[in-house]
Scaffold this motif. Structure first.
Motif, PDB file in Angstrom:
ATOM      1  N   ASP A 122       0.782  -1.241   0.000  1.00 34.36           N
ATOM      2  CA  ASP A 122       0.000   0.000   0.000  1.00 34.36           C
ATOM      3  C   ASP A 122       0.813   1.291   0.000  1.00 34.36           C
ATOM      4  OD1 ASP A 122      -2.164  -1.668   0.027  1.00 34.36           O
ATOM      5  OD2 ASP A 122      -2.838  -1.177   2.051  1.00 34.36           O
ATOM      6  N   THR A 154       5.675   6.443   1.720  1.00 32.79           N
ATOM      7  CA  THR A 154       4.600   7.435   1.769  1.00 32.79           C
ATOM      8  C   THR A 154       3.261   6.733   1.642  1.00 32.79           C
ATOM      9  OG1 THR A 154       6.009   9.108   0.740  1.00 32.79           O
ATOM     10  CG2 THR A 154       3.632   9.502   0.680  1.00 32.79           C
ATOM     11  N   LEU A 155       2.347   7.106   2.525  1.00 30.83           N
ATOM     12  CA  LEU A 155       0.985   6.573   2.465  1.00 30.83           C
ATOM     13  C   LEU A 155       0.027   7.683   2.059  1.00 30.83           C
ATOM     14  CD1 LEU A 155      -1.205   4.372   3.115  1.00 30.83           C
ATOM     15  CD2 LEU A 155      -1.373   5.463   5.374  1.00 30.83           C
ATOM     16  N   HIS A 156      -0.737   7.433   1.012  1.00 31.50           N
ATOM     17  CA  HIS A 156      -1.869   8.295   0.679  1.00 31.50           C
ATOM     18  C   HIS A 156      -3.074   7.664   1.379  1.00 31.50           C
ATOM     19  CE1 HIS A 156       0.307  10.727  -2.325  1.00 31.50           C
ATOM     20  NE2 HIS A 156       0.982   9.602  -2.543  1.00 31.50           N
ATOM     21  N   ASP A 157      -3.352   8.169   2.566  1.00 31.96           N
ATOM     22  CA  ASP A 157      -4.348   7.525   3.418  1.00 31.96           C
ATOM     23  C   ASP A 157      -5.724   7.532   2.762  1.00 31.96           C
ATOM     24  OD1 ASP A 157      -5.799   6.486   5.560  1.00 31.96           O
ATOM     25  OD2 ASP A 157      -6.072   8.463   6.473  1.00 31.96           O
ATOM     26  N   PRO A 158      -6.283   6.355   2.470  1.00 30.55           N
ATOM     27  CA  PRO A 158      -7.581   6.311   1.793  1.00 30.55           C
ATOM     28  C   PRO A 158      -8.727   6.796   2.669  1.00 30.55           C
ATOM     29  CG  PRO A 158      -6.903   4.102   2.432  1.00 30.55           C
ATOM     30  CD  PRO A 158      -5.745   5.000   2.730  1.00 30.55           C
ATOM     31  N   GLY A 212      -7.642  10.931   3.271  1.00 27.05           N
ATOM     32  CA  GLY A 212      -7.095  11.674   2.155  1.00 27.05           C
ATOM     33  C   GLY A 212      -5.769  12.338   2.470  1.00 27.05           C
ATOM     34  N   ALA A 213      -5.284  12.187   3.709  1.00 19.55           N
ATOM     35  CA  ALA A 213      -4.019  12.802   4.110  1.00 19.55           C
ATOM     36  C   ALA A 213      -2.837  12.037   3.528  1.00 19.55           C
ATOM     37  CB  ALA A 213      -3.907  12.841   5.633  1.00 19.55           C
ATOM     38  N   VAL A 214      -1.721  12.716   3.407  1.00 18.79           N
ATOM     39  CA  VAL A 214      -0.473  12.097   2.964  1.00 18.79           C
ATOM     40  C   VAL A 214       0.412  11.934   4.199  1.00 18.79           C
ATOM     41  CG1 VAL A 214       1.553  12.303   1.485  1.00 18.79           C
ATOM     42  CG2 VAL A 214      -0.679  13.135   0.681  1.00 18.79           C
ATOM     43  N   ASN A 249     -13.095  10.609   3.908  1.00 25.76           N
ATOM     44  CA  ASN A 249     -12.789  10.866   2.511  1.00 25.76           C
ATOM     45  C   ASN A 249     -13.897  10.257   1.652  1.00 25.76           C
ATOM     46  OD1 ASN A 249     -11.659  11.265  -0.006  1.00 25.76           O
ATOM     47  ND2 ASN A 249     -10.108   9.664   0.225  1.00 25.76           N
TER      48      ASN A 249
END
Length: 236
Positions: free
Chosen positions: A100, A120-124, A127-129, A199
């Motif tokens: 992920d 890096t996580l694009h938090d589903p 929506g935060a990075v 999100n």
């Protein structure tokens, strides 16, 4: 017959013809209906939309079943031949981080050849990075969430499963997703009726994953959550 008599007959016949024509036209107009097509036609009713929760039992409400313990679902993040990903030297947490996260930097630790050191996580969910850094004080910034939580699964039927089935459920990648730590805490063991990802762009995907897990493991869902899931899926 005189001229006037003949003219009278012609007038009478003309009136009769006009009456008959008017009558026939009115009959034709009645048969045309609103569309004026000259024939009565009824379109068959449209087929009802398929239920996106078909195959999933819906119960009135979630019933709390006493006795839930995380240990009933096996060791956290098992790495063994019974886990869906098999024995690969990496625990399930690292498998999901590898799947992920992006911009990963890997390192070999605890016999895991692709443990994630950073990424890096694009938090589903939010929506935060999130910048992930492996470490005692930093790893919790990214956590692995059970889409259908273990506590919810327990209440909805997993309390009757074998230990092996519960362990498989707890480590099934289809039910796991890397998310921001704060989002994971906020969700906890909520049902879809009481929590959906903030999100909104991810709610369709979330509902698809949630219902897929329910079907795979034969779990029911409460009525209020069923409506929340249907709403998210129909908005896709």
């Amino acid at each position: 017959m005189g001229f006037r008599g003949g003219l009278g007959v012609v007038v009478v016949l003309a009136i009769v013809i006009l009456v008959v024509v008017g009558f026939l036209q009115s009959r034709g107009s009645d048969s045309e209906g609103p569309g004026g097509s000259g024939a009565v036609s009824a379109e068959p009713p449209g087929e009802p939309a398929p239920d996106p929760l078909a195959g999933i039992a819906v119960v009135e409400r979630r019933t709390k079943v006493p006795g839930y313990d995380r240990g009933d679902f096996g060791p956290a993040w098992a790495d063994d031949t019974d886990a869906p990903l098999g024995h690969n030297g990496c625990d399930t947490r690292n498998d999901i981080l590898e799947r992920d996260l992006v911009d990963r930097v890997n390192f070999d630790i605890w016999r895991c050849p692709w443990a994630v050191r950073s990424g890096t996580l694009h938090d589903p969910y939010s929506g935060a990075v999130i910048a992930f850094q492996h470490g005692e004080d930093t790893s919790s910034a990214v956590q692995i969430d059970h889409i259908v939580s273990l506590a919810l699964a327990w209440d909805m039927g997993a309390n009757t499963w074998t230990p092996e089935r519960r362990a498989r459920f707890a480590n099934d990648p289809a039910n796991l997703i890397a998310v921001a730590g704060e989002a994971n805490f906020a969700k906890a063991s909520h049902t879809p009726a009481s929590w959906m990802p903030p999100n909104e762009a991810f709610r369709c995907d979330y509902a698809h994953r949630f219902t897929s897990v329910l079907r795979e493991y034969g779990l029911p869902i409460d009525r209020a959550s069923a409506e929340a899931l249907r709403g998210a899926l129909r908005a896709c």
